[in-house]
Design an enzyme around this catalytic site. Structure first.
Site, PDB file in Angstrom:
ATOM      1  CE1 TYR A  95      -3.172  -2.849   0.105  1.00 14.52           C
ATOM      2  CE2 TYR A  95      -3.855  -2.182   2.286  1.00 14.52           C
ATOM      3  CZ  TYR A  95      -3.998  -3.006   1.182  1.00 14.52           C
ATOM      4  OH  TYR A  95      -4.982  -3.967   1.171  1.00 14.52           O
TER       5      TYR A  95
ATOM      6  CE  LYS B 226       1.941 -17.694  -2.777  1.00 15.30           C
ATOM      7  NZ  LYS B 226       1.256 -18.985  -2.668  1.00 15.30           N
TER       8      LYS B 226
ATOM      9  CG  ASP C 299      -1.380 -20.071  -0.907  1.00 14.25           C
ATOM     10  OD1 ASP C 299      -0.695 -20.025   0.127  1.00 14.25           O
ATOM     11  OD2 ASP C 299      -0.944 -20.552  -1.969  1.00 14.25           O
TER      12      ASP C 299
ATOM     13  CG  ASP D  30      -7.190  -4.615   3.866  1.00 10.64           C
ATOM     14  OD1 ASP D  30      -8.187  -4.643   4.590  1.00 10.64           O
ATOM     15  OD2 ASP D  30      -7.060  -3.820   2.915  1.00 10.64           O
TER      16      ASP D  30
ATOM     17  CG  ASP E 210     -12.461  -7.129   5.742  1.00  7.78           C
ATOM     18  OD1 ASP E 210     -12.142  -6.563   6.811  1.00  7.78           O
ATOM     19  OD2 ASP E 210     -13.045  -6.545   4.812  1.00  7.78           O
TER      20      ASP E 210
END
Ligand code: NAD
Length: 369
Positions: free
Chosen positions: A141, A189, A221, A245, A249
């Site tokens: 970001y 990852k 994943d 993020d 959620d």
């Protein structure tokens, strides 16, 4: 204990839920003989209306002089036509940035009384109590270079972290895990991304300072799958910005309602506490807003900015009691309605207040024995 708390109630249901959270903090102050000062300040749409700016300088200065900032929510359709930098939400982004917190804490808890609210089966969610620690100031970001080159039809962002940025948020996760079930799951990852390899190596190094805490690594994943399969297996989940993020959620469905979710952003100049939900214009002014997310946010404030762990736990336990007794705001009234009592925002606040007073009374009489 003295505490100066900046109150940014904001727009829509923000003032309604914040009012209940402040009442609970006032009760804690009264019961414990603490000196809490509340400083109401303008942010978001109400600030634009009064001053022309979504984050007036007076608000920012007062927040920086306070011990903690408690925020409700911002956002008002009235300002939708404005450019993004002038809208109420830009005040929120600016205050988050100015306060400088780098660790965003988001609990995902399965409340037994609300098991019908989650789309997951009760036997899957049972016992789930996860604390996400998401790095908030780095990663994709914020990394540069970033660009959308419309003439060549290419776009790129940069996922970048320094070792010290990873180490400081990892320490927050290990410190918190030390006081919980002593397990950190670090998500990356690392099979594909160099930035994740740095992340994994740094977290592993920090873990050596916390021998009582178990560290496991998960690829993002498979983590997305495990979270929904066996959420009770996780205690503290440590992630970088983008993965956090998405995963936090995803995990919010364990609890089942947006109105139940608190958050804290710590590590900066002043810690910022806010429920996860927005200003909910569709129910503002109807008395339907669930104040429990804001009240649980107040508990996080006491835990992380005042070290009042017993009081924070007492608030959380009062919320559980009220839910177990069948009290529901409209958003969490599901399943067997015969055993539920529909209550308004203020009634829910009063019920938590009563349950809290009882539990503090019991605690004080136990201390007196
Ligand atoms: P929202 O979170 O405001 O509402 C989503 C849905 O959840 C709505 O149906 C709402 O009624 C319900 N809901 C939310 N909080 C609730 C509560 N406490 N009790 C009961 N029901 C609740 O998200 P949205 O509708 O996408 O956005 C509305 C406005 O809020 C927009 O202007 C948006 O930009 C802003 N927003 C602000 C924040 C923030 O201040 N942190 C976060 C998200 C959205």
């Amino acid at each position: 204990m003295r505490l100066k708390i900046a109150i940014l109630a904001g727009d829509g249901i923000g003032p309604e839920v914040t009012n209940e959270a402040v009442n609970i903090l006032k009760a804690v102050a009264e019961f414990g003989g603490h000196d809490f000062t509340f400083v109401p300040l303008l942010l978001g749409g109400v600030a634009i209306t009064a001053t022309g700016s979504p984050l007036p300088t007076a608000t920012l200065d007062a927040c920086l002089e306070s011990d903690a900032v408690l925020l409700g929510a911002v956002g008002d359709k009235k300002f939708d036509a404005l450019t993004p930098d002038k809208r109420p939400e830009s005040g929120l982004l600016q205050i988050r940035h100015a306060l400088g917190g780098f660790a965003n804490l988001r609990p995902s808890i399965a409340y037994p009384a609300l098991s019908a609210n989650s789309p997951l089966r009760p036997e899957v969610t049972e016992g789930a109590d996860i604390l996400f620690v998401r790095e908030l100031l780095g990663g994709l970001y914020f990394g540069s270079p970033r660009e959308w080159n419309k003439s060549t039809g290419e776009a790129w962002n940069t996922m970048r972290y320094t070792k010290s940025e990873v180490a400081r948020v990892a320490r927050v996760a290990f410190e918190l895990a030390s006081k919980r079930r002593r397990k950190v799951t670090s998500v990356d990852k690392a099979n594909v991304l160099e930035v994740s390899q740095l992340w994994r190596a740094t977290v592993t190094e920090v873990a050596k300072d916390y021998p009582a805490v178990t560290l496991e690594h998960q690829l993002v994943d498979s983590m997305a799958m495990h979270l929904m399969n066996i959420p009770r297996n996780f205690d503290v989940v440590l992630t970088e910005n983008l993965f956090g993020d998405i995963l936090s959620d995803e995990a919010s469905i364990i609890t089942g309602s947006l109105g139940m979710l608190p958050s804290a952003t710590i590590g900066g100049t002043v810690n910022l506490y806010e429920p996860v939900h927005g200003s909910a214009p569709d129910i503002a002014g109807t008395g339907k807003a669930n104040p429990l997310g804001a009240i649980l946010t107040a508990a996080m404030l006491l835990r992380h900015s005042a070290n009042l762990e017993e009081d924070a736990a007492a608030i959380e336990s009062a919320v559980r009691t009220v839910l177990a007794d069948g009290h529901r705001t409209a958003d969490i009234a599901r399943g067997n309605t015969a055993s539920q009592h529909l209550v308004s925002t203020t009634e829910m606040g009063k019920l938590v207040h009563q349950a809290l007073a009882q539990s503090i009374d019991q605690r004080q009489s136990m201390h007196a024995v």
